[in-house]
Design an enzyme around this catalytic site. Sequence first.
Site, PDB file in Angstrom:
ATOM      1  N   ASP A 289      27.914  43.238  44.513  1.00 44.06           N
ATOM      2  CA  ASP A 289      28.995  43.572  45.441  1.00 44.06           C
ATOM      3  C   ASP A 289      28.565  44.784  46.246  1.00 44.06           C
ATOM      4  OD1 ASP A 289      30.723  41.533  44.619  1.00 44.06           O
ATOM      5  OD2 ASP A 289      31.722  42.795  43.128  1.00 44.06           O
TER       6      ASP A 289
ATOM      7  N   ASP B 213      33.078  36.544  48.296  1.00 48.31           N
ATOM      8  CA  ASP B 213      34.494  36.866  48.102  1.00 48.31           C
ATOM      9  C   ASP B 213      35.285  36.653  49.395  1.00 48.31           C
ATOM     10  OD1 ASP B 213      33.846  37.616  45.504  1.00 48.31           O
ATOM     11  OD2 ASP B 213      33.600  39.726  46.051  1.00 48.31           O
TER      12      ASP B 213
END
Length: 192
Positions: free
Chosen positions: A144, A158
């Site tokens: 991330d 995402d």
Amino acid sequence: MQDEAGAPLIAADETPADPRPARERRALFALMVGAAVVAYALDQATKAWALASLEVGSPVNVVSDLIRLNLIRNAGAAFSIGDNATWVLTVIAFGVLAVIIRTARRIGSRGWAWALGLLLGGSLGNLTDRMTREPGPGRGHVVDFIDYFGLFIGNVADIAIVGAALLIALLALRGIGVDGRRPHHGRHEAAE
């Protein structure tokens, strides 16, 4: 004509044929696959870039401190929920993929093709991390790097998943089924 008021025009065991020609269904399936491939490729390319260009613990402001590039390795799901259950998240991801693939056989609208494609690409992107990254298959940590307002850090997969969820909600609100049809809520008129 009907013999009795309210009797169906088709037998109960007959189902209407799919109104969409095979060519249109193939085009919708191709759209879904194309959306999935683009979402997956963007996710994997941006994760490779983030790993090569960013350092853990050294955030880079993009829009003041509202949007930052902040590299982390996430063992859990959104908001780092389930850090100690990475393998459960992997099993859930495989289940989601199975549902998407099964549902894809019924696609009858462009909206659903886009939604399922984005969901498939995003799910595969994060599942790839779970299967190929440290500490090992099924337990790998997701890369991330997009920090939103200091509240949570995500990635392109995402974004694709959230975009798919929003599109699915919109399609549901409009009453459009996966097959592209809207339910009929008409009422039978009394015969005169």
